[in-house]
Every structure is written in C-alpha cells, then in structure tokens.
Design an enzyme around this catalytic site. Structure first.
Site, PDB file in Angstrom:
ATOM      1  N   GLY A  46       0.822  -1.202   0.000  1.00 58.22           N
ATOM      2  CA  GLY A  46       0.000   0.000   0.000  1.00 58.22           C
ATOM      3  C   GLY A  46       0.855   1.251   0.000  1.00 58.22           C
ATOM      4  N   GLY A  87      -0.500   4.479  -0.001  1.00 60.58           N
ATOM      5  CA  GLY A  87      -1.261   5.656   0.416  1.00 60.58           C
ATOM      6  C   GLY A  87      -0.514   6.340   1.551  1.00 60.58           C
ATOM      7  N   GLY A 109       0.985   3.748   4.262  1.00 56.98           N
ATOM      8  CA  GLY A 109       2.137   2.978   3.788  1.00 56.98           C
ATOM      9  C   GLY A 109       3.360   3.855   3.571  1.00 56.98           C
ATOM     10  N   PHE A 151     -15.130  21.680  10.231  1.00 57.60           N
ATOM     11  CA  PHE A 151     -15.595  20.392   9.736  1.00 57.60           C
ATOM     12  C   PHE A 151     -16.603  19.815  10.724  1.00 57.60           C
ATOM     13  CE2 PHE A 151     -14.282  17.595   6.255  1.00 57.60           C
ATOM     14  CZ  PHE A 151     -13.591  18.493   5.460  1.00 57.60           C
ATOM     15  N   ASP A 196      -8.932  -5.380  -0.324  1.00 59.82           N
ATOM     16  CA  ASP A 196      -8.129  -6.602  -0.527  1.00 59.82           C
ATOM     17  C   ASP A 196      -7.406  -7.008   0.750  1.00 59.82           C
ATOM     18  OD1 ASP A 196      -8.839  -6.224  -3.161  1.00 59.82           O
ATOM     19  OD2 ASP A 196      -6.869  -5.460  -3.784  1.00 59.82           O
ATOM     20  N   GLN A 214     -19.122   4.110   6.870  1.00 61.87           N
ATOM     21  CA  GLN A 214     -19.587   5.499   6.876  1.00 61.87           C
ATOM     22  C   GLN A 214     -20.179   5.890   5.526  1.00 61.87           C
ATOM     23  OE1 GLN A 214     -16.765   9.106   7.180  1.00 61.87           O
ATOM     24  NE2 GLN A 214     -18.040   9.196   9.001  1.00 61.87           N
ATOM     25  N   THR A 224     -16.659  17.558  -0.970  1.00 65.92           N
ATOM     26  CA  THR A 224     -16.075  17.605   0.374  1.00 65.92           C
ATOM     27  C   THR A 224     -16.976  18.313   1.397  1.00 65.92           C
ATOM     28  OG1 THR A 224     -14.262  18.434   1.729  1.00 65.92           O
ATOM     29  CG2 THR A 224     -14.743  19.699  -0.233  1.00 65.92           C
ATOM     30  N   GLU A 225     -16.854  17.808   2.642  1.00 66.49           N
ATOM     31  CA  GLU A 225     -17.532  18.450   3.760  1.00 66.49           C
ATOM     32  C   GLU A 225     -16.999  19.874   3.956  1.00 66.49           C
ATOM     33  OE1 GLU A 225     -17.857  15.714   7.022  1.00 66.49           O
ATOM     34  OE2 GLU A 225     -17.673  17.364   8.430  1.00 66.49           O
ATOM     35  N   HIS A 237     -18.493   5.751   1.986  1.00 64.02           N
ATOM     36  CA  HIS A 237     -17.306   6.592   1.963  1.00 64.02           C
ATOM     37  C   HIS A 237     -16.114   6.032   2.724  1.00 64.02           C
ATOM     38  CE1 HIS A 237     -15.023  10.250   1.703  1.00 64.02           C
ATOM     39  NE2 HIS A 237     -15.012  10.424   3.014  1.00 64.02           N
ATOM     40  N   GLU A 294      -6.634   3.107   6.713  1.00 70.35           N
ATOM     41  CA  GLU A 294      -8.056   2.747   6.670  1.00 70.35           C
ATOM     42  C   GLU A 294      -8.305   1.242   6.781  1.00 70.35           C
ATOM     43  OE1 GLU A 294     -10.218   5.011   3.767  1.00 70.35           O
ATOM     44  OE2 GLU A 294     -12.015   3.776   4.018  1.00 70.35           O
ATOM     45  N   ARG A 296     -16.597   8.010  12.056  1.00 76.74           N
ATOM     46  CA  ARG A 296     -15.394   8.837  12.011  1.00 76.74           C
ATOM     47  C   ARG A 296     -15.757  10.296  11.775  1.00 76.74           C
ATOM     48  NH1 ARG A 296     -12.438  11.066   7.742  1.00 76.74           N
ATOM     49  NH2 ARG A 296     -13.470   9.970   6.046  1.00 76.74           N
ATOM     50  N   SER A 327      -9.271  10.977   9.386  1.00 76.37           N
ATOM     51  CA  SER A 327      -8.692   9.750   8.823  1.00 76.37           C
ATOM     52  C   SER A 327      -7.357   9.987   8.151  1.00 76.37           C
ATOM     53  CB  SER A 327      -9.656   9.057   7.874  1.00 76.37           C
ATOM     54  OG  SER A 327      -9.850   9.841   6.758  1.00 76.37           O
ATOM     55  N   LEU A 328      -7.169  11.160   7.526  1.00 73.33           N
ATOM     56  CA  LEU A 328      -5.812  11.453   7.044  1.00 73.33           C
ATOM     57  C   LEU A 328      -4.892  11.496   8.259  1.00 73.33           C
ATOM     58  CD1 LEU A 328      -6.229  14.226   4.296  1.00 73.33           C
ATOM     59  CD2 LEU A 328      -5.989  11.769   3.988  1.00 73.33           C
TER      60      LEU A 328
HETATM   61  C1  LIG Z   1     -12.973  11.064  -2.144  1.00 70.69           C
HETATM   62  C2  LIG Z   1     -12.411  10.959  -0.742  1.00 70.69           C
HETATM   63  C3  LIG Z   1     -12.104  12.120  -0.048  1.00 70.69           C
HETATM   64  C4  LIG Z   1     -11.579  12.030   1.255  1.00 70.69           C
HETATM   65  N1  LIG Z   1     -11.293  13.190   1.928  1.00 70.69           N
HETATM   66  C5  LIG Z   1     -10.738  13.107   3.164  1.00 70.69           C
HETATM   67  C6  LIG Z   1     -10.351  14.296   3.860  1.00 70.69           C
HETATM   68  O1  LIG Z   1     -10.460  15.418   3.366  1.00 70.69           O
HETATM   69  N2  LIG Z   1      -9.808  14.161   5.099  1.00 70.69           N
HETATM   70  C7  LIG Z   1      -9.639  12.952   5.689  1.00 70.69           C
HETATM   71  O2  LIG Z   1      -9.135  12.888   6.811  1.00 70.69           O
HETATM   72  N3  LIG Z   1      -9.976  11.809   5.024  1.00 70.69           N
HETATM   73  C8  LIG Z   1     -10.506  11.865   3.784  1.00 70.69           C
HETATM   74  N4  LIG Z   1     -10.848  10.699   3.128  1.00 70.69           N
HETATM   75  C9  LIG Z   1     -10.451   9.402   3.700  1.00 70.69           C
HETATM   76  C10 LIG Z   1      -8.944   9.206   3.524  1.00 70.69           C
HETATM   77  O3  LIG Z   1      -8.550   9.734   2.292  1.00 70.69           O
HETATM   78  C11 LIG Z   1      -8.528   7.746   3.584  1.00 70.69           C
HETATM   79  O4  LIG Z   1      -9.093   7.108   4.698  1.00 70.69           O
HETATM   80  C12 LIG Z   1      -7.014   7.601   3.663  1.00 70.69           C
HETATM   81  O5  LIG Z   1      -6.393   8.393   2.674  1.00 70.69           O
HETATM   82  C13 LIG Z   1      -6.606   6.156   3.524  1.00 70.69           C
HETATM   83  O6  LIG Z   1      -5.211   6.061   3.395  1.00 70.69           O
HETATM   84  P1  LIG Z   1      -4.503   4.649   3.352  1.00 70.69           P
HETATM   85  O7  LIG Z   1      -3.055   4.917   3.298  1.00 70.69           O
HETATM   86  O8  LIG Z   1      -5.020   3.815   4.451  1.00 70.69           O
HETATM   87  O9  LIG Z   1      -5.033   3.954   1.999  1.00 70.69           O
HETATM   88  P2  LIG Z   1      -5.119   4.417   0.471  1.00 70.69           P
HETATM   89  O10 LIG Z   1      -4.665   5.785   0.241  1.00 70.69           O
HETATM   90  O11 LIG Z   1      -6.487   4.041   0.017  1.00 70.69           O
HETATM   91  O12 LIG Z   1      -4.069   3.473  -0.234  1.00 70.69           O
HETATM   92  C14 LIG Z   1      -4.233   2.092  -0.360  1.00 70.69           C
HETATM   93  C15 LIG Z   1      -3.029   1.516  -1.045  1.00 70.69           C
HETATM   94  O13 LIG Z   1      -3.080   0.096  -0.992  1.00 70.69           O
HETATM   95  C16 LIG Z   1      -2.734  -0.447  -2.235  1.00 70.69           C
HETATM   96  N5  LIG Z   1      -3.380  -1.756  -2.355  1.00 70.69           N
HETATM   97  C17 LIG Z   1      -4.652  -2.101  -2.000  1.00 70.69           C
HETATM   98  N6  LIG Z   1      -4.862  -3.402  -2.263  1.00 70.69           N
HETATM   99  C18 LIG Z   1      -3.719  -3.889  -2.788  1.00 70.69           C
HETATM  100  C19 LIG Z   1      -3.317  -5.171  -3.265  1.00 70.69           C
HETATM  101  N7  LIG Z   1      -4.146  -6.219  -3.285  1.00 70.69           N
HETATM  102  N8  LIG Z   1      -2.059  -5.299  -3.723  1.00 70.69           N
HETATM  103  C20 LIG Z   1      -1.202  -4.256  -3.750  1.00 70.69           C
HETATM  104  N9  LIG Z   1      -1.540  -3.028  -3.329  1.00 70.69           N
HETATM  105  C21 LIG Z   1      -2.767  -2.860  -2.846  1.00 70.69           C
HETATM  106  C22 LIG Z   1      -3.206   0.579  -3.246  1.00 70.69           C
HETATM  107  O14 LIG Z   1      -2.491   0.450  -4.442  1.00 70.69           O
HETATM  108  C23 LIG Z   1      -2.887   1.879  -2.508  1.00 70.69           C
HETATM  109  O15 LIG Z   1      -1.551   2.248  -2.753  1.00 70.69           O
HETATM  110  C24 LIG Z   1     -11.370  10.772   1.833  1.00 70.69           C
HETATM  111  C25 LIG Z   1     -11.668   9.609   1.121  1.00 70.69           C
HETATM  112  C26 LIG Z   1     -12.219   9.712  -0.138  1.00 70.69           C
HETATM  113  C27 LIG Z   1     -12.584   8.428  -0.849  1.00 70.69           C
END
Ligand SMILES: Cc1cc2nc3c(=O)[nH]c(=O)nc-3n(C[C@H](O)[C@H](O)[C@H](O)COP(=O)(O)OP(=O)(O)OC[C@H]3O[C@@H](n4cnc5c(N)ncnc54)[C@H](O)[C@@H]3O)c2cc1C
Length: 581
Positions: A11, A13, A16, A115, A223, A242, A256-257, A354, A385, A396, A401-402
């Site tokens: 991951g 994001g 990670g 927010f 996944d 959520q 966005t909120e 969401h 997440e 939440r 969550s960021l």
């Molecule tokens: C449209 C939107 C707007 C948002 N706005 C906000 C906000 O303003 N403020 C806030 O706090 N939160 C917000 N959120 C929530 C927040 O963005 C997420 O909860 C957070 O970014 C998740 O980060 P993460 O690193 O856990 O995962 P992600 O950023 O989702 O990354 C997941 C990673 O896992 C990898 N991955 C997944 N499955 C596999 C697999 N099988 N094999 C290899 N790689 C895999 C993907 O390639 C990716 O790199 C928003 C969410 C959305 C959908």
C-alpha cells in the site's frame, strides 16, 4: 521469482508511505502497490487533516479528543484516541517541514477550516457551556490528500525506497503466527512473485467499493482486509461503514464536507435548511452519520428535489472568489459530472458509501491482533483505513482519517524499526505460493459459466439497498442470502481473456472475490448488533444500547462459517452520554 527485503509494505497511500519514510532510514524497504503510488485513494482526499493547532481561533487538544470520542458514538477506544490527537500537531508540523504546501492565514500560519463534529466550548452570558464549530482542519485548498501523498512519495524516492508498482498482493505468508512475507502477481506479465521479509505491513485502504453509490476509487476493494481474514486474522467492527452526506447525484462522487465548512447550506425541495430540525446548534456541521440520516429522511419522506433521490447543497451565497480560492476542485467536478456551476446553481447531492471504520484489529503500535484478547501475530502490522485501532469507533469525524493514516503510519514505522533490528528472517514454508499458482492455473485453463460483472452489479446494488444508511433484520437476512448465492456462483466464474499482459479482468475477479468475502462479515456484524450506534442504524432497534452493545465485534473465519466474538470498549475519561448536537 523470490525477492528478499527486511520489510514489505503493501500500500502506497498515506499510511504505507509514512511508514516507509520512517523505516527506510534503517532498513531495506519494498513498497508493493497495485496502483502507481500517487494514484492511491489518499490523493483524492479533499477537505483537510485535523489538529488542534489553534492557528485561527483558540482550540484545545482536549476538545479534539472529546469530539472524537463523542463522534465515535462512544465506541472508539479512548486510550488510542488520546494518543492520536496528542500527536496530531507534531505530525502536521513534520509534514510541513517535509514540504507539504498547506494553505496559509494572512500571518503565514497553516490555515484551518471548520468540519462536522469538531467543536470548541463557548461559555454563554448565562454561564452555560455550549459547543460551536471550530476552525481545526488544516488544508491545502480542496486537494489536501493530493499534496500530502506527493510530498511523502518524494521523501520515499529520496530515501531509496524500492517501489513495486502495479503488483497485486494475493496472500500473506504466515506460519506459527509469524508473518514471513507476501505473494503477489505482476500485472505487467501475470507472473507470481514471492516477497520474503522479516515483517509485513498492510496499508491497503478501505472497502467502500462493496457499494454501488460510493465516493471510493475502483481500487478500494478491501483486498488487505479479505487477505488477512483468509489467513485466519479476525476482522473488527466491519458493520460500521460510513456514508458521507454529500455525494454528487447520481454517482456519489465526493463533494467535500469542506463545502459546508466554508458555509454551504443543505436545502430540501421547499428551499428549507432542514438541518435545523435535526441538529439545531451545529446545523450543517453535525457529524456525518447524523447529516446523512437527515438527508436520507428528507428524501424518503418525499422532500427530495422534484421528488427525486437528492437534496441541494447550496454554495451560491459564498461567491465566485471564495469558491475559486477554497473549493476549486469540487467546482470543477460539479461542472464536469453534473453540468452545474456552483457559483450560480445548487449542487444535487445524496449520501454515498465513503469510509470503513472497521478492519484488521491492531494495537496502537500497528501490531495486528490475532484475537479479541489482544494476543498478537508476530511480524504483521497494519495502519490507515484497513486497520481498526479503534480511533473512529462507530462514526469517524471528517479530517480524522488522514490524521489516523499519518499518525499510525509513523507510529507503526517506529515500532517496525525496533522489531526489524531485533529479528531475523524466518524460513519460508515449503508450499509458499502453491495455492495462488494453482488458482491462476485453474483460471487460465478452465472455462467457467458465470460472469463476474453480473455478480458484482448485484452485490453492490443490493448492499446499497439492504445494508446501507438504514438497516433492518428482514433486509439484512435477505442480503445475507443473496451474498451466499453470489459466492456459490463465484466459484464458477469465467476468465474470458486469457492473456498474461495487464490482465485487468483477472485482477477484477480477484477483487470481486475479496468484496464477497468481507461483505458477508459486514452483514453478519450488522445483523447481530441490535442497536443504533453511529453509522450503524437499525430502524427495528431504534436506540443505542450501552448495556449490551458497548463492545467491539470480532469476526473469525472458521470451518463452520463466520464466528462473532466481542471485546469491551476502552474508556478512560468520558463516560457514554446521549449524543446531541
Ligand atoms: C474522495 C475521498 C475524499 C476524502 N477526503 C478526506 C479528507 O479530506 N480528510 C480525511 O481525513 N480523510 C478523507 N478521506 C479518507 C482518507 O482519504 C482515507 O481514509 C485515507 O487516505 C486512507 O489512506 P490509506 O493509506 O489507508 O489507503 P489508500 O490511500 O487508500 O491506499 C491504499 C493503497 O493500498 C494499495 N493496495 C490495496 N490493495 C492492494 C493489493 N491487493 N495489492 C497491492 N496493493 C494494494 C493501493 O495500491 C494503494 O496504494 C477521503 C476519502 C475519499 C474516498
């Protein structure tokens, strides 16, 4: 092919990459991602990241902690919430020093906006304390996730993190409760690769793609959650999904909120700001679960615009200049996807799936728990997440969550540095990769009779209808039966294109298998939980029931199906109260 790294992070994001920045100073780190890193869903985050910096008005860590506990409908573990909120200012300044271009106040400080559910205490003339919305979310226009993701990626490149982009993780290598690596396939040529490591961290994101109307990217198919579950790890609180109040009608793309944080109004067909009937003190800035239910109630009771399934988000009174400066992205989305100019027209919105409050259970250092008693799996970590710590409980708050992803990416990274120093590689089991190779052979050799798309369409639309904002026993039993049938059909699914190069059909079939796996867990948790709490709203059990349900669900995969167990919520300072705004 076998690769060997001290640490494998799945991951790219915020969770990670933040962990990779922390660990790659000391160890060989490989980041595996099915997407190119900067395409991770974190990059879609718009509104902001919370921290009680008090840059624009006075604010306190303690208020942020209280808001998060109350927002969670008292299901969040208070020790974990305290740790996260206490670290918030520090991680924001760290991001700033890494180069994140936050929006600024006139004095040059990091700018902050309002927010939902984030409040300050105000003492009235009568001496009574009330709570009013506070400027707490740090932002960069409405592209906050994008700028943080890019900055962290740059830091990783600087520190020579090895990226395996467009590699899809299939399974964990776990033996005797010690994690030894993962199995993945390279989308480029369909080859299976084994990654042997001292430890694995999952930052695989959320599971919103189980729903038809969702703000989530295609890749958010849970996944990591499904892989862990199959490997014998329980899943925690999966029933808490959520639904964001403002998805662009009809697809559910996020508005966005921050739009309400900047002063946007919600209006029904009569032009009425209906939130006054549901949350009179904070109006549009109530927490998400409440605003979502209010919107859905307006729609269900026939007060949607023109009798349709949406209400209006009205930003027209904010003026063109403010929209351009503060909300440029969503102004563009509204034009592109709805043909609407928010400067002069209201935006049609409806609730959209969401965020995943549930996930892989961890302690506050990212260690994955193997049961409800808190016993750990060695060498397996999760953050962001896909993990459930639980800091969000049943609901939440926006911008938390960021924060969660960055704080726990960092905390997990620090714990990993220590673990990697003290640990050696464990041998790989003889049958490593055997099941995955056999599955690939079967898919390429056999011709199935079932079509993946038709299974996926039914799953997603039925989940939205029967396991959505409002739930009841009859619907949940029906959707459970539907998922059982779909799982049977899925056993015979057909791979029509047998090519090896970028076989996205095969990838989507594997993702569908994951959706089916954890959807059943969401439904079973929701069926068992006979109360209303946060985002889980059972109209047939219309009260929160602290006596019986102030506890976390743990779902285990067993030979006889899913078994549910429970663990009490950790309460430190705040006893549960009725949740009013
Ligand atoms: C449209 C939107 C707007 C948002 N706005 C906000 C906000 O303003 N403020 C806030 O706090 N939160 C917000 N959120 C929530 C927040 O963005 C997420 O909860 C957070 O970014 C998740 O980060 P993460 O690193 O856990 O995962 P992600 O950023 O989702 O990354 C997941 C990673 O896992 C990898 N991955 C997944 N499955 C596999 C697999 N099988 N094999 C290899 N790689 C895999 C993907 O390639 C990716 O790199 C928003 C969410 C959305 C959908």
């Amino acid at each position: 092919m076998i690769h060997k790294y001290d640490l494998v992070i799945v991951g790219a994001g915020l969770a990670g990459l933040r962990a990779a920045v922390e660990t790659s100073k000391y160890s060989d780190v490989a980041v595996i991602s099915k997407l190119f890193p900067t395409r991770s869903h974190s990059g879609a985050a718009q509104g902001g990241i919370a921290a009680a910096l008090g840059n624009e008005e006075s604010d306190k860590i303690e208020w942020h902690i209280f808001d998060t506990v109350k927002g969670s409908d008292y299901l969040g573990d208070q020790n974990a919430i305290e740790m996260m909120i206490n670290e918030a200012p520090e991680v924001i300044y760290e991001l700033e020093h890494m180069g994140v271009p936050f929006s600024r106040t006139k004095e040059g400080r990091i700018a902050q906006r309002k927010f939902g559910g984030h409040t300050k205490e105000v003492i009235g003339e009568d001496g009574k304390i009330t709570r009013k919305p506070v400027l707490r979310a740090c932002y960069s226009a409405d592209r906050t996730g994008h700028v943080i993701l890019h900055t962290l990626y740059e830091q990783c490149v600087k520190q020579n993190v090895r990226f395996f982009s467009e590699y899809f993780t299939l399974s964990l290598i776990l033996q005797d409760d010690i994690c030894r690596g993962i199995v993945a396939f390279n989308l480029l040529d369909g080859e299976i690769h084994i990654f042997h490591s001292k430890a694995v961290m999952f930052g695989t994101g959320g599971y919103g793609r189980a729903y038809k109307i969702t703000s989530n990217a295609y890749a958010n198919s849970g996944d990591g959650v499904a892989i862990a579950y199959r490997a014998g790890i329980p899943l925690e609180d999966m029933e808490f999904v959520q639904f964001h109040p403002t998805g662009l009608y009809p697809l559910g793309i996020l508005v966005t909120e921050g739009a309400r944080g900047e002063g946007g109004y919600l209006k029904n067909k009569d032009g009425e700001r209906f939130m006054k009937n549901y949350a009179p003190t904070v109006m549009e800035l109530a927490p998400r679960d409440m605003v979502t239910r209010s919107i859905q109630t307006e729609i269900n009771e026939g007060r949607g615009i023109d009798g349709k399934d949406y209400v209006n988000l009205d930003l027209t009174h904010l003026g063109a200049a403010k929209l351009k400066e503060r909300l440029p992205e969503i102004t563009g989305f509204a034009k592109t996807y709805a043909g609407i100019d928010p400067v002069t027209q209201p935006i049609p919105i409806l609730p959209t799936a969401h965020y995943s409050m549930g996930g892989i259970p961890t302690d506050v250092y990212g260690n994955v728990c193997k049961d409800e008693k808190g016993n750990l799996v060695k060498g397996f970590y999760a953050a962001g997440e896909c993990a459930c710590i639980s800091v969000h409980g049943a609901n939440r708050l926006g911008t938390n969550s960021l924060l969660d992803a960055v704080v726990h990416g960092r905390r997990t990274g620090k714990a990993l540095v220590k673990y990697l120093k003290e640990t050696d590689f464990m041998p790989l089991p003889d049958d490593t990769g055997k099941n995955d190779k056999a599955y690939f052979q079967k898919m390429y050799k056999e011709t199935g009779t079932e079509n993946a798309d038709s299974i996926r369409i039914i799953l997603k639309s039925e989940m939205t209808k029967k396991c959505g904002v409002f739930r009841n026993e009859t619907d949940l039993k029906e959707i459970l039966e539907i998922v059982h049938q779909l799982r049977e059909r899925f056993k015979n699914v057909n791979l029509s294109g047998k090519g090896k190069v970028f076989n996205t059909e095969l990838m989507e079939i594997i993702e569908l298998g994951n959706l089916l796996e954890f959807s059943e867990v969401i439904i079973l948790g929701a069926l068992a939980r006979t109360e209303c709490r946060g985002a889980h709203w059972r109209i047939d059990h219309p009260k929160r029931d602290d006596e019986n349900w102030l506890k976390h669900t743990f779902a285990f995969k067993t030979d006889k199906g899913t078994e549910l167990k429970y663990r009490p919520v950790i309460i430190t300072n705040y006893q549960p109260q009725e949740r009013k705004y």
